[in-house]
Design a protein around this motif. Structure first.
Motif, PDB file in Angstrom:
ATOM      1  N   PRO A 297      -9.712   5.842 -10.726  1.00 44.18           N
ATOM      2  CA  PRO A 297      -9.715   6.597  -9.470  1.00 44.18           C
ATOM      3  C   PRO A 297      -8.343   7.190  -9.172  1.00 44.18           C
ATOM      4  O   PRO A 297      -7.360   6.932  -9.850  1.00 44.18           O
ATOM      5  N   ASP A 298      -8.310   7.973  -8.084  1.00 43.09           N
ATOM      6  CA  ASP A 298      -7.045   8.612  -7.718  1.00 43.09           C
ATOM      7  C   ASP A 298      -6.131   7.634  -6.979  1.00 43.09           C
ATOM      8  O   ASP A 298      -6.487   6.481  -6.705  1.00 43.09           O
ATOM      9  N   GLY A 299      -4.923   8.118  -6.646  1.00 44.17           N
ATOM     10  CA  GLY A 299      -3.909   7.260  -6.053  1.00 44.17           C
ATOM     11  C   GLY A 299      -4.295   6.714  -4.687  1.00 44.17           C
ATOM     12  O   GLY A 299      -3.989   5.567  -4.360  1.00 44.17           O
ATOM     13  N   LEU A 300      -4.961   7.522  -3.845  1.00 43.19           N
ATOM     14  CA  LEU A 300      -5.344   7.056  -2.526  1.00 43.19           C
ATOM     15  C   LEU A 300      -6.320   5.898  -2.599  1.00 43.19           C
ATOM     16  O   LEU A 300      -6.234   4.941  -1.825  1.00 43.19           O
ATOM     17  N   ARG A 301      -7.250   5.954  -3.546  1.00 40.56           N
ATOM     18  CA  ARG A 301      -8.203   4.863  -3.678  1.00 40.56           C
ATOM     19  C   ARG A 301      -7.512   3.598  -4.190  1.00 40.56           C
ATOM     20  O   ARG A 301      -7.893   2.485  -3.848  1.00 40.56           O
ATOM     21  N   ASN A 302      -6.521   3.753  -5.042  1.00 50.58           N
ATOM     22  CA  ASN A 302      -5.758   2.590  -5.493  1.00 50.58           C
ATOM     23  C   ASN A 302      -5.059   1.899  -4.332  1.00 50.58           C
ATOM     24  O   ASN A 302      -5.023   0.668  -4.236  1.00 50.58           O
ATOM     25  N   LEU A 303      -4.488   2.693  -3.435  1.00 50.50           N
ATOM     26  CA  LEU A 303      -3.819   2.122  -2.268  1.00 50.50           C
ATOM     27  C   LEU A 303      -4.830   1.477  -1.327  1.00 50.50           C
ATOM     28  O   LEU A 303      -4.586   0.402  -0.774  1.00 50.50           O
ATOM     29  N   ALA A 304      -5.993   2.106  -1.161  1.00 51.23           N
ATOM     30  CA  ALA A 304      -7.040   1.526  -0.317  1.00 51.23           C
ATOM     31  C   ALA A 304      -7.509   0.193  -0.905  1.00 51.23           C
ATOM     32  O   ALA A 304      -7.790  -0.761  -0.170  1.00 51.23           O
ATOM     33  N   TRP A 305      -7.572   0.131  -2.230  1.00 50.61           N
ATOM     34  CA  TRP A 305      -7.963  -1.134  -2.857  1.00 50.61           C
ATOM     35  C   TRP A 305      -6.943  -2.219  -2.564  1.00 50.61           C
ATOM     36  O   TRP A 305      -7.300  -3.377  -2.303  1.00 50.61           O
ATOM     37  N   ALA A 306      -5.653  -1.894  -2.607  1.00 52.05           N
ATOM     38  CA  ALA A 306      -4.621  -2.896  -2.352  1.00 52.05           C
ATOM     39  C   ALA A 306      -4.801  -3.515  -0.966  1.00 52.05           C
ATOM     40  O   ALA A 306      -4.701  -4.741  -0.793  1.00 52.05           O
ATOM     41  N   LEU A 307      -5.094  -2.682   0.023  1.00 51.18           N
ATOM     42  CA  LEU A 307      -5.310  -3.204   1.376  1.00 51.18           C
ATOM     43  C   LEU A 307      -6.587  -4.043   1.449  1.00 51.18           C
ATOM     44  O   LEU A 307      -6.601  -5.121   2.062  1.00 51.18           O
ATOM     45  N   ALA A 308      -7.665  -3.567   0.806  1.00 49.37           N
ATOM     46  CA  ALA A 308      -8.921  -4.327   0.804  1.00 49.37           C
ATOM     47  C   ALA A 308      -8.754  -5.633   0.039  1.00 49.37           C
ATOM     48  O   ALA A 308      -9.346  -6.659   0.400  1.00 49.37           O
ATOM     49  N   HIS A 309      -7.970  -5.600  -1.017  1.00 50.65           N
ATOM     50  CA  HIS A 309      -7.738  -6.795  -1.817  1.00 50.65           C
ATOM     51  C   HIS A 309      -7.083  -7.881  -0.981  1.00 50.65           C
ATOM     52  O   HIS A 309      -7.475  -9.055  -1.042  1.00 50.65           O
ATOM     53  N   VAL A 310      -6.110  -7.502  -0.178  1.00 47.30           N
ATOM     54  CA  VAL A 310      -5.444  -8.481   0.675  1.00 47.30           C
ATOM     55  C   VAL A 310      -6.393  -8.968   1.762  1.00 47.30           C
ATOM     56  O   VAL A 310      -6.496 -10.174   2.031  1.00 47.30           O
ATOM     57  N   ALA A 311      -7.127  -8.035   2.391  1.00 52.71           N
ATOM     58  CA  ALA A 311      -7.991  -8.394   3.517  1.00 52.71           C
ATOM     59  C   ALA A 311      -9.148  -9.288   3.097  1.00 52.71           C
ATOM     60  O   ALA A 311      -9.521 -10.233   3.813  1.00 52.71           O
ATOM     61  N   VAL A 312      -9.726  -9.018   1.928  1.00 54.07           N
ATOM     62  CA  VAL A 312     -10.889  -9.789   1.478  1.00 54.07           C
ATOM     63  C   VAL A 312     -10.483 -10.948   0.578  1.00 54.07           C
ATOM     64  O   VAL A 312     -11.023 -12.051   0.665  1.00 54.07           O
ATOM     65  N   GLY A 313      -9.534 -10.677  -0.314  1.00 52.20           N
ATOM     66  CA  GLY A 313      -9.192 -11.679  -1.304  1.00 52.20           C
ATOM     67  C   GLY A 313      -8.472 -12.886  -0.753  1.00 52.20           C
ATOM     68  O   GLY A 313      -8.685 -14.003  -1.237  1.00 52.20           O
ATOM     69  N   PHE A 314      -7.621 -12.693   0.264  1.00 50.63           N
ATOM     70  CA  PHE A 314      -6.859 -13.830   0.780  1.00 50.63           C
ATOM     71  C   PHE A 314      -7.759 -14.914   1.378  1.00 50.63           C
ATOM     72  O   PHE A 314      -7.633 -16.090   1.022  1.00 50.63           O
ATOM     73  N   PRO A 315      -8.679 -14.569   2.303  1.00 51.09           N
ATOM     74  CA  PRO A 315      -9.534 -15.642   2.852  1.00 51.09           C
ATOM     75  C   PRO A 315     -10.447 -16.275   1.791  1.00 51.09           C
ATOM     76  O   PRO A 315     -10.675 -17.483   1.824  1.00 51.09           O
TER      77      PRO A 315
END
Length: 379
Positions: free
Chosen positions: A58-76
């Motif tokens: 995917p493009d760069g914006l989706r990579n950045l969106a994944w990083a935020l989702a990764h923290v929000a979902v992955g941490f709990p």
């Protein structure tokens, strides 16, 4: 199932660690190359857990969106896995040793219940229940949570339809570019071969005929016997030149295809082969001349390779057409070990087939058998 529980637990613990790294590295991940590399690593990791290919980028914006989702979902989710597995470990180690702790610091059952272990009955029964409940959660719930996170990861990082189309078109252009370069190279080599054959063979014969006829003309009045000999030699040389010229022309487009069609040409090839050939030929309908010529070349080259290198006792040749795709399969019972890098025959087949947007598959393990499969569009 055991492997699934283990892999899910490891995945979630790894996710907890990487969410912390991702959160700390967010300023660095604003750079597209860093975000792309970090996202690709986790996309492949999620694909391995789910057992699905993680294709596309995917493009760069989706990579950045994944990083935020990764923290929000992955941490709990990772924290839940750590607490579950940590409590199992604590229960397995601390509860049997409850007596070694001070009375006010003895371990508790299900920390949220605040039930302190003060005797062996509580330690054995309560500890077993706690380990069983947490073990069941680790066995059934953690793999589900891991797969949930992996699906979220792939969903966020999945390229859009436009990106997939662009990627496929790019790959297609690369393949066509390589195949066209191979065709140009093969065409140049073929022209050089034809020029060499004409120069070294047919042209030399024609020069000899011209010289013989010139000598005969000069001897016509004075030595009739010499004229007769020279004319006989010129006639013989002319026949040899015709044979060589015919051989050169056959390599350009075999006349037998025009005279007898592909089925007749293949029958003639099989008849000339020193290895018995069994032909299974379906109704092919009308084929484009280029497809017919390449099919003839592929089969002729494959049979030549079998004769020269395979030490085979029989060959099976199958040709069929389905949905405007011509399929050719040549199977021999020889010694196998065919390698494209060790000769020009297979490489030549690949170049010719690639020029028509076809595909070649070679399966030739040591000891045999060897199977050459070719597919070409013939619409």
């Amino acid at each position: 199932m055991r492997d699934r529980a283990f892999s899910g637990s490891v995945y979630l613990l790894g996710t907890l660690a990487t969410t912390v790294i991702t959160a700390l590295a967010l300023p660095v991940l604003l750079a597209p190359p860093a975000a792309r590399g970090w996202a690709d690593r986790h996309r492949q990791r999620a694909g391995r857990l789910l057992g699905v290919p993680a294709d596309g980028r995917p493009d760069g914006l989706r990579n950045l969106a994944w990083a935020l989702a990764h923290v929000a979902v992955g941490f709990p989710l990772g924290l839940a896995a750590l607490m579950c597995l940590g409590n199992i470990l604590v229960a397995a180690v601390a509860l049997p040793l409850w007596w070694a702790f001070p009375a006010d610091a003895r371990p508790t059952l299900f920390s949220f219940l605040d039930v302190h272990v003060g005797d062996w009955e509580t330690a054995l029964v309560g500890g077993s229940v706690q380990i069983a409940v947490l073990g069941a959660a680790a066995w059934w719930v953690l793999p589900t949570l891991a797969r949930l996170h992996a699906r979220v990861c792939l969903a966020v990082l999945a390229p859009s339809a436009r990106e997939r189309l662009t990627e496929r078109l790019t790959e297609r252009v690369d393949v066509l570019t390589r195949s066209r370069v191979g065709v140009v190279d093969a065409h140049g080599a073929e022209l050089q071969r034809i020029e060499r054959d004409l120069h070294d063979g047919t042209q030399a014969r024609l020069v000899a005929i011209a010289m013989q006829l010139g000598m005969a003309r000069e001897s016509l009045a004075d030595d009739p016997d010499t004229v007769a000999t020279l004319l006989a030699q010129a006639h013989e040389t002319a026949e040899e030149a015709m044979v060589e010229l015919r051989a050169v022309l056959q390599t350009i487009y075999p006349p037998i295809l025009a005279d007898r069609g592909l089925d007749g040409a293949l029958t003639a090839l099989a008849a000339r082969s020193s290895v018995p050939v069994h032909i299974e030929l379906a109704d092919l309908g009308a084929l484009p001349a280029t497809v017919e010529a390449v099919a003839y070349y592929v089969i002729a080259e494959a049979l030549t390779n079998v004769t020269k290198h395979a030490a085979a006792t029989r060959v099976a040749l199958r040709i069929e057409r389905a949905d405007d795709v011509l399929s050719i399969e040549v199977i021999d019972d020889g010694r196998g070990g065919a390698d494209e890098a060790r000769g020009t025959g297979i490489a030549g087949i690949c170049r010719r087939v690639a020029a028509l947007d076809g595909a070649v598959r070679l399966d030739s393990p040591p000891g045999g058998p060897t199977a050459l499969a070719v597919q070409m569009p013939c619409a």
